[in-house]
Each structure stands twice: as structure tokens, then as C-alpha cells.
Design a protein around this motif. Structure first.
Motif, short mmCIF file in Angstrom:
data_model
loop_
_atom_site.label_atom_id
_atom_site.label_comp_id
_atom_site.label_asym_id
_atom_site.label_seq_id
_atom_site.Cartn_x
_atom_site.Cartn_y
_atom_site.Cartn_z
N VAL A 196 79.80 -10.80 -45.44
CA VAL A 196 79.65 -12.25 -45.53
C VAL A 196 81.01 -12.87 -45.82
N THR A 238 80.19 -18.37 -43.11
CA THR A 238 79.52 -19.50 -43.73
C THR A 238 80.53 -20.30 -44.56
N ALA A 290 74.09 -10.46 -42.95
CA ALA A 290 75.28 -9.80 -42.42
C ALA A 290 75.70 -8.62 -43.29
N GLY A 339 78.83 -12.44 -41.17
CA GLY A 339 78.29 -13.79 -41.39
C GLY A 339 79.42 -14.74 -41.75
N ILE A 378 76.42 -19.35 -52.39
CA ILE A 378 76.90 -18.43 -51.36
C ILE A 378 78.04 -17.54 -51.86
N ALA A 425 73.22 -16.02 -43.86
CA ALA A 425 74.47 -15.27 -44.01
C ALA A 425 74.21 -13.92 -44.67
N SER A 426 73.18 -13.88 -45.53
CA SER A 426 72.88 -12.64 -46.26
C SER A 426 72.39 -11.53 -45.34
N ALA A 476 79.23 -13.45 -51.12
CA ALA A 476 80.36 -13.30 -50.19
C ALA A 476 81.09 -11.99 -50.42
#
Lengths: 305, 305
Positions: A165, A52, A162, A50, A184, A159-160, A188
Motif C-alpha cells: 500500500v 492511495t 494490495a 495500492g 490509511i 487499498a488494503s 501503508a
């Protein structure tokens, strides 16, 4: 529950060969599917990355460089560019994405697709999850990248999805990073300071390390001229090897699936409640009893085929 | 499902007389209750008026004047000042609310209470709904006013709990009204141009009529000096008499209850899903089966006592 997409047929047709047409059609179907639609997982897991970060961080340019890097290394890569707001994004975002698509052009084994899903964070995340499952079902990619346009609530939930991240920022966006602490950055797995040829990159990297408050790799790239992208790619591959080897991957995916199942269950309940409201003939009543009726109907009408 | 509040005891104690202490305690309980808590409706319906609109429209001042007007007319009034964000609101809002509380001071039969509920729009609306039900259960008020701080998504869901939704704006906020078309104006039953002694009031009233696109009373007030507030009060009472007489009230409340039941059902499903995730020992699996498990558990554990 009727599946919107016949995944088995998609896989069969895709394997018969002959371009992306079937995949594209299936992706359009999940894009428009209701939020309770679940495409079953199939095929061995593919590394889902992801990408982001705030608008202007150069996410699309970086993704373009990853496409080139993976392509040069002989790997096959799929990119889902998720735009939760609408097809009408700002010119800057669009421009970046066009550059990204230029990176993809003419490369065999590279598939770039925009996902213009609307609705709640849950609905967008659901469509993206289904799209990822379709891409995995093809058994044709080594890496699947989900790229978001920003770093808001919807983007976080996307994104979560993935396995890895990637939070991308640039020098000078340190204040924004601080403000984002609850967002975020907490999910990550890797932090990237892009445009690292600008002044202040090292300081931003240090600020990020402090802000994140746990052991997470912080890398520096300058995507425009490709600097640092190979190192990033190696770090991504190393993480995937590690996740696959140490047994964390099934655990990670199971946890994700559980929270996605909750979102799907809520969407189904909302749908049953709306339907119940349309057909109800009862006057005002006991609200707890109404809740019971909705929950029962939701449980009874959900079919696990 | 264990009720957080013993409503029967509250009513009994309240009727025994002796101030607002029991009511205050019960309101604190619902303020802190989980979003799936449902206080049962009891007592004859009381007119619930929702006062909403952009910050700076003078909602608190107007509510203060309504308190005085109803008080002078010998009616009993309860005001719930709902602040969904936090106890730390801007100084302006706080100042307005202090003025409103001054209007209430020393008046018998006037009860003003802040509800500082946090969380999702559904959670705040749920706490407000339960608070209204407690106030109704007292059988002690002629009018219950819900006042919101703004006109965002949460405020719309709070205001929608009222039998009569009052949208308050001021001259010159016409552009905002246009932008809001999809929001609170669609659920408003009455529109008020406050600070109508300022230039442009008549034009704003006309703009509102066009924006709302249906037959809704548009009134003008200048709450600071009390102008027009009596007319507003008469309009409110007339609407209540009408709603009670023509049979629309049960229908209106039943529809509201159905959509609130949906929100409660969703909250309960989320709670069951979170609990299920904590205790799960299964590895990754069939997500549709997990959804089924969550829905079944939600239906089975919900008790209508």
C-alpha cells in the motif's frame, strides 16, 4: 452460488491471444456482481500495489509514470482505477486519469481499466478483489496497480487489498496527514511525498515519519517530470522480491483473505435476511430465534462449488 | 449467548419500588453490551416516539415541553437521549439537553437518560433497542421518547426503532429538507415545523408536504413558549390509539424486528469471523470455504436461550 464469471474460460480465451476483449467483459461482470460473489484465486501471485492518498496528491500522474517506467523496463502492468462514488467524478480527477491513460496509450502489455463500482465499502472492495483475481488469472502481468480517488473509508478498504500500500501526499498536506493517523497511514507500506519540487517536501517527509511511528520507507517524487519514479519502482520491486522470498507473502494473503471472507459472509447473511423478510408469514416473535433462522439459512444456502 | 441483563430481576426489583437505581444499572449494561446482545421483549407495548431532525431544530426543547405536557396530564414518560458520537457533544446540544432535564426535574414518573453509545450505526441502534425493551419491561411508562442529536445515518437507524417517528425542522431549513429526501423524511410518520413563530413557517410546512410526497401530518410548534405542543401530544396519542386498534402495531413491530434481527445476525457473523481469524492455523485457502466455515460456526454458536 453461481459464479458470475467463468474464470477458466476467461483464462483460456485470453491465452489464445487477441486483445483485451474477454478480460474487459469479465471485469464488467464482477463490477456488477453482488457483494457475496467470490472469484476463486488462480495463477501464481502477482504484485498488487495500492496507490492511495488525498485528492490532488497526483496519484494518477504518478501511476502514469509507473506505467511508463515499467513499460520501458519491459514489464507488463495492469491498472485498476477504482471510483467508488459514481462515474461522475470531479473534473480534476478525470483530467488526471486522462493523462494516465495517455501514458498507457500505444504501449503493448499495459492495461488500464476504470472500476465504477457503487455501494458499501465492502461491496466496492469485493468487486476490486474479484477484478484483481481476474487480472492475476490472466498470468499476463508483472504488476497490478489499484488506484483510488481519495483516502476515505472505502478507499482504505480497497487499498488494503494490495500487497503493497502506497500512501501518496504532497508538501503542505501535513495537517491532513496528522488528522488521518487512524486511517490509511496505519496500513501503508510505503509513503510518497509527491510534487517534491515544491517547498517543504523534506519537512513533510519528516512529519510523515513521525506520524506513522514505525519503520516505513518515505520516498520523494515529482511525478510531473518523472523525478524519483525510478527509485520508487525499484523500492516496489525490492519489496516484492523480499515478500516472495521470506515467506511473508502467503501469510499476508491468508490474513487478507480471512478478513475478506468475513465481509462476504456478512453480505450473504444480509441477503438471506432480506429474502427471509420478504417471505415471512410469522407475526412478531422471538428475535433471537429469528437471528438463528437467518444464520442457519445463510450457512445452509452457501455453496462452496 | 449470555444475557448481559437479567430482565426478570430488573422488573421484579423495579416493581418492588424504590427509585430508578436498578433501571439505571440495567441501562448502563446494555449501553456497554456487544452489538449482538438481544434483550427479549416483555410487557405490553408502550408507545415509542422517535424525535429526530437537524441540529438546531429545537428537538430537546420540544421534548422538554412534551415531558411537561405528559406530566401535567398525569402520564408517565421516559426519554432516551441518544448521542451516538461521544460524550463530548457541542455546547449547544448540551445546553438544550440541560434545559430538557430541567423540564423533568422534580416530576414524578419522568425518567430522562442519556445513552452515550459508540460504534457503528447498527451497534448504536442495537443498544437503543435494548434500552427501549428495558423501559417497556418496567411497565411503568405511557410513552417512551427516543431523541437523537442529528439526522445522519446512525440517527435514522435509531429513530426507525420508534412506533412513531417525528421529524423536527425549523423555517428556513427547507433546502436541507430537500437534500434529505432520501433520508429520514422517508421514514417519518409526523413532521413538525418548530420555531413556527419565525417567518416562513407556513412555507416550510408546504415545502415539507411536497418533499415527503405522501399523506403525513405536518404540525407547527413553538416549543420555547409551548405553542402547539398540546396539539402535537394529542396527535401522538391519536396515532397510538389508531395503531393499537387497527392491528397495524404487531405488523409494524414484526417488520422492525426482522430488520433488527438481520443487523444482529451480521454482528454475530463478524464476531465469529474475527474469532476464527485469531485461532486459524490454515494457510491461504479457498475463500468460499472460509466463508462457509464462518457461517456454519455462526449458526452453531448462536444460542436461543
Amino acid at each position: 452460488l453461481s459464479a458470475t464469471v467463468d474464470v477458466a474460460e476467461l483464462i483460456a480465451r485470453h491465452r489464445e491471444g487477441g486483445g483485451w476483449a474477454h478480460l474487459a467483459r469479465a471485469l464488467t461482470a464482477v463490477e456488477n456482481a453482488p457483494p457475496w460473489e467470490v472469484v476463486p484465486a488462480s495463477g501464481p501471485p502477482t504484485h498488487v500495489v495500492g496507490v492511495t492518498g488525498p485528492p490532488g496528491a497526483g496519484k494518477s500522474t504518478l501511476t502514469g509514470r509507473l506505467i511508463e517506467g515499467y513499460g520501458d523496463a519491459g514489464a507488463r502492468i495492469a491498472v485498476l482505477a477504482v471510483d467508488p462514488s459514481s462515474p461522475l467524478t470531479g473534473g480534476a480527477v478525470l483530467g488526471d486519469r486522462i493523462r494516465m491513460e495517455e501514458s498507457a496509450q500505444g504501449r503493448e502489455g499495459v492495461y488500464v481499466r476504470s472500476l465504477a463500482s457503487r455501494g458499501s465499502a465492502g461491496a466496492v472492495a469485493g468487486a476490486t478483489r474479484n477484478a484483481v483475481r481476474l487480472l492475476e488469472a490472466c498470468e499476463d502481468f508483472d504488476v497490478i496497480v489499484i488506484e483510488t480517488v481519495g483516502a476515505g473509508q472505502t478507499e482504505i478498504s480497497v487499498a488494503s487489498l494490495a500487497d503493497t500500500v502506497l500512501f501518496v501526499t504532497v508538501p503542505g498536506l501535513g495537517d491532513g496527514v496528522q488528522a488521518d493517523k487512524a486511517g490509511i497511514i496505519e496500513v501503508a507500506d510505503m509513503l510518497v511525498v509527491n510534487k517534491a519540487d515544491r517547498p517543504g517536501a523534506a519537512q513533510t517527509a519528516r512529519d510523515l515519519r513521525v506520524a506513522v511511528g514505525r519503520a516505513v520507507p518515505v520516498l520523494q517524487t515529482a511525478a510531473l517530470d518523472g523525478q524519483g519514479v525510478d527509485v520508487l519502482r525499484e523500492a516496489l520491486d525490492a519489496r516484492w522480491t523480499e515478500l516472495s522470498a521470506d515467506g511473508r507473502l502467503p501469510e499476508l494473503r491468508a490474513a487478507r483473505e480471512a478478513s475478506e471472507a468475513a465481509v462476504v459472509a456478512e453480505a450473504w447473511v444480509r441477503r438471506c435476511a432480506e429474502r427471509a423478510r420478504d417471505v415471512t408469514e410469522e407475526p412478531a416473535g422471538d428475535m433471537r430465534a429469528t437471528v438463528q433462522r437467518i444464520l442457519r439459512e445463510a450457512a445452509e444456502t452457501w455453496r462452496t462449488t
